[in-house]
Design a protein around this motif. Structure first.
Motif, mmCIF file in Angstrom:
data_model
loop_
_atom_site.group_PDB
_atom_site.id
_atom_site.type_symbol
_atom_site.label_atom_id
_atom_site.label_comp_id
_atom_site.label_asym_id
_atom_site.label_seq_id
_atom_site.Cartn_x
_atom_site.Cartn_y
_atom_site.Cartn_z
ATOM 1 N N ALA A 216 0.828 -1.207 0.000
ATOM 2 C CA ALA A 216 0.000 0.000 0.000
ATOM 3 C C ALA A 216 0.859 1.252 0.000
ATOM 4 O O ALA A 216 1.952 1.266 0.576
ATOM 5 N N GLU A 217 0.359 2.295 -0.652
ATOM 6 C CA GLU A 217 0.961 3.619 -0.537
ATOM 7 C C GLU A 217 0.509 4.216 0.799
ATOM 8 O O GLU A 217 -0.690 4.254 1.085
ATOM 9 N N THR A 218 1.438 4.697 1.595
ATOM 10 C CA THR A 218 1.065 5.291 2.874
ATOM 11 C C THR A 218 0.160 6.495 2.642
ATOM 12 O O THR A 218 -0.884 6.643 3.293
ATOM 13 N N VAL A 219 0.547 7.364 1.726
ATOM 14 C CA VAL A 219 -0.309 8.450 1.233
ATOM 15 C C VAL A 219 -0.323 8.312 -0.280
ATOM 16 O O VAL A 219 0.728 8.370 -0.922
ATOM 17 N N SER A 220 -1.502 8.102 -0.849
ATOM 18 C CA SER A 220 -1.598 7.838 -2.284
ATOM 19 C C SER A 220 -1.090 9.015 -3.097
ATOM 20 O O SER A 220 -1.213 10.176 -2.688
ATOM 21 N N GLY A 221 -0.538 8.730 -4.269
ATOM 22 C CA GLY A 221 0.059 9.763 -5.092
ATOM 23 C C GLY A 221 -0.780 10.196 -6.267
ATOM 24 O O GLY A 221 -1.796 10.876 -6.116
ATOM 25 N N THR A 222 -0.388 9.769 -7.467
ATOM 26 C CA THR A 222 -0.977 10.317 -8.681
ATOM 27 C C THR A 222 -2.322 9.702 -9.064
ATOM 28 O O THR A 222 -3.009 10.241 -9.925
ATOM 29 N N THR A 223 -2.705 8.593 -8.479
ATOM 30 C CA THR A 223 -3.996 8.012 -8.842
ATOM 31 C C THR A 223 -5.150 8.615 -8.045
ATOM 32 O O THR A 223 -6.171 8.986 -8.610
ATOM 33 N N LEU A 224 -4.983 8.721 -6.740
ATOM 34 C CA LEU A 224 -6.056 9.255 -5.893
ATOM 35 C C LEU A 224 -5.710 10.622 -5.309
ATOM 36 O O LEU A 224 -6.498 11.182 -4.546
ATOM 37 N N GLY A 225 -4.563 11.162 -5.636
ATOM 38 C CA GLY A 225 -4.259 12.540 -5.308
ATOM 39 C C GLY A 225 -3.993 12.837 -3.850
ATOM 40 O O GLY A 225 -4.877 13.321 -3.141
ATOM 41 N N CYS A 226 -2.778 12.559 -3.387
ATOM 42 C CA CYS A 226 -2.335 12.938 -2.033
ATOM 43 C C CYS A 226 -3.342 12.503 -0.974
ATOM 44 O O CYS A 226 -3.642 13.247 -0.031
ATOM 45 N N LEU A 227 -3.855 11.302 -1.136
ATOM 46 C CA LEU A 227 -4.917 10.799 -0.268
ATOM 47 C C LEU A 227 -4.321 10.148 0.969
ATOM 48 O O LEU A 227 -3.743 9.061 0.903
ATOM 49 N N ALA A 228 -4.471 10.820 2.108
ATOM 50 C CA ALA A 228 -4.004 10.266 3.387
ATOM 51 C C ALA A 228 -5.075 9.344 3.964
ATOM 52 O O ALA A 228 -6.271 9.555 3.748
ATOM 53 N N PRO A 229 -4.675 8.314 4.707
ATOM 54 C CA PRO A 229 -5.652 7.391 5.305
ATOM 55 C C PRO A 229 -6.384 8.051 6.465
ATOM 56 O O PRO A 229 -5.895 9.014 7.065
ATOM 57 N N VAL A 230 -7.547 7.522 6.787
ATOM 58 C CA VAL A 230 -8.256 8.003 7.969
ATOM 59 C C VAL A 230 -7.475 7.555 9.205
ATOM 60 O O VAL A 230 -6.752 6.548 9.176
ATOM 61 N N PRO A 231 -7.582 8.285 10.316
ATOM 62 C CA PRO A 231 -6.856 7.904 11.538
ATOM 63 C C PRO A 231 -7.181 6.478 11.973
ATOM 64 O O PRO A 231 -8.343 6.060 11.962
ATOM 65 N N GLY A 232 -6.156 5.735 12.317
ATOM 66 C CA GLY A 232 -6.333 4.376 12.807
ATOM 67 C C GLY A 232 -6.312 3.300 11.749
ATOM 68 O O GLY A 232 -6.208 2.100 12.068
ATOM 69 N N TYR A 233 -6.398 3.694 10.465
ATOM 70 C CA TYR A 233 -6.448 2.711 9.383
ATOM 71 C C TYR A 233 -5.196 1.837 9.368
ATOM 72 O O TYR A 233 -5.275 0.599 9.410
#
Length: 472
Positions: A216-233
């Motif tokens: 998994a990307e810790t914070v998604s890049g070019t596909t979902l756009g700098c998408l950080a996970p929700v807390p606790g995920y």
């Protein structure tokens, strides 16, 4: 569309055949200088690579000094090493972050992903469990463009031509895309737990004794756009990996090395760290091609207790010149406290984006961390209605931004179930307050220009915002 004449006559196979590429002849700080002398503010660092800008005399000096005084090339398959590779490893891992203690340095992020996958498979062979070859990854993810990396990438259009090559020992689960995937009245915690249960269910479906790792990307890049996970995920994911002895493999090729305000993005997730981690892009700050794989001590212990070797390698692995340049880049970052600065400037960038960009009629979401931010566009804010892929809205925002002297990065083509039109704003760590203001000002003007025909059509149709059937 017709092929551009320059592209047709050029002996370089360019990635787009329909438009003439603009020649960049120099860089100055965070600006690109074009052939005609025009200056473009680089607010994306390419795909978030040039984190120190485009002119760093210290790195130039380090490169020339290395070539004058040390060996230019050492083959990793021979019983040799170089001082540059050893120094870079020490800089990154002497304090063993999260138990990570060894590094493999390669050229591209795709090579790093392939190396990580092979390391995981070798680890299980050394542990006497060769049947563990199955990987669980996420939809609408991107981990690289080689065949191996594409196998674990949930990016539909990039996989499409190569379906016959795709591995059958990979399965995909939902990404942590709260903006579109949270159910009505579902909290962030409930959403994260739902995804964690989905992950555990997939392990049980495949069989725990067959699963090698979760990618998994810790914070998604070019596909979902700098998408950080929700807390606790990721805490829940880490716990499940530990429960079933599954390796956690985190891809921080684009989001790591300070981009999100900490050296490693996972440091903000409340976990002990991954078992294997990929890094790149900001590692060498764009002055050299360089990526890497960091592995936990337990991985090394298993290999050393078994075959006592790495069953993998590349000709240009741990290239001394590339490592020397990266050493210089990392020393600048540490000396000038640029990761802490990225966190501070990121707060200013977020405030500017939310104030100036957030209220615009076709802006649906603004998300990110540190100096790693994205803006997602929609036709209707309330319904979160996406644009048709044929519209290619974000690509037009990129073009209009360029006309206004701003370089940003748009989303990749169709990546999966959700149409995500976004642009990335991830300026260099050295960006100033005034440059941030100018970046957001130019971006706002570009978005307004691109949005105009959609908004006008919506008004004619009696809407105050864009709607799903709006056409430019």
């Amino acid at each position: 569309m017709t092929t551009d004449p320059f592209v047709s006559s050029s002996h370089v196979l360019h990635r787009s055949f329909t438009e003439r590429p603009t020649k960049i002849v120099a860089g100055d700080g965070i600006s690109l200088i074009l052939e005609n002398g025009k200056r473009i503010i680089d607010a994306s660092c390419g795909p978030s690579v040039s984190c120190l800008g485009h002119t760093q005399p210290e790195i130039t000096d380090a490169i020339t000094k290395h070539l004058k005084n040390e060996i230019a090339y050492v083959y990793s398959g021979s019983p040799y090493t170089s001082s540059a590779a050893e120094e870079l490893g020490d800089l990154l891992l002497s304090h063993k972050p999260g138990g990570l203690s060894k590094a493999v340095f390669v050229n591209s992020g795709s090579e790093a992903t392939d190396t990580a996958l092979k390391l995981a498979v070798q680890y299980w062979h050394e542990r006497g469990q060769p049947q563990r070859t199955h990987f669980i990854t996420r939809k609408q993810s991107y981990h690289g463009n080689t065949i191996g990396a594409l196998c674990v990438s949930g990016h539909d259009s990039r996989r499409e031509y190569y379906k016959s090559f795709m591995s059958n020992n990979v399965s995909f689960m939902d990404p942590c895309y709260a903006y579109r995937m949270k159910r009505e009245n579902e909290s962030d915690e409930e959403f994260g737990q739902r995804l964690a249960r989905q992950f555990e269910d997939e392990i049980l479906r495949v069989g725990p004794d067959r699963v090698a790792g979760f990618v998994a990307e810790t914070v998604s890049g070019t596909t979902l756009g700098c998408l950080a996970p929700v807390p606790g995920y990721f805490k829940a994911i880490r716990d499940i990996c530990d429960k079933y002895d599954v390796l956690l493999i985190l891809d921080e090729i684009i989001c790591g090395m300070g981009k999100t305000g900490t050296v490693h993005a996972w440091e903000q997730e409340g976990i002990r760290g991954p078992d294997i981690q990929t890094i790149g892009k900001a590692l060498g700050a764009g002055f050299v091609p360089l990526s890497g794989v960091l592995l936990h001590q337990k991985i090394f212990d298993a290999l050393s207790a078994g075959s006592n070797k790495l069953a993998h390698g590349h000709t240009f692995q741990a290239h001394p010149l590339a490592c020397a340049a990266a050493v210089a880049a990392q020393k600048i970052i540490k000396r000038d406290n640029l990761i802490e600065r990225a966190a501070q400037m990121g707060k200013k960038l977020e405030a500017l984006l939310r104030k100036e960009i957030g209220p615009l009629p076709l802006v649906g979401d603004i998300r990110g961390r540190g100096l790693f931010w994205a803006v997602e566009f929609v036709l209707d804010k309330e319904q979160k209605t996406p644009f048709s892929p044929d519209v290619d809205f974000c690509a037009q925002v990129v073009r209009d931004s360029f006309d206004m002297g701003l370089n940003i990065l748009g989303s990749l083509p169709r990546s999966g179930e959700y149409q995500v039109d976004h642009i990335l704003v991830c300026p260099p760590y050295i960006v100033t307050d005034s440059e941030l203001e100018e970046i957001v000002s130019r971006l706002s003007a570009a978005i307004v220009k691109t949005s105009q025909p959609f908004v006008q059509t919506a008004r004619v149709n009696g809407h105050t915002n864009g709607v799903a059937d709006v056409k430019p």
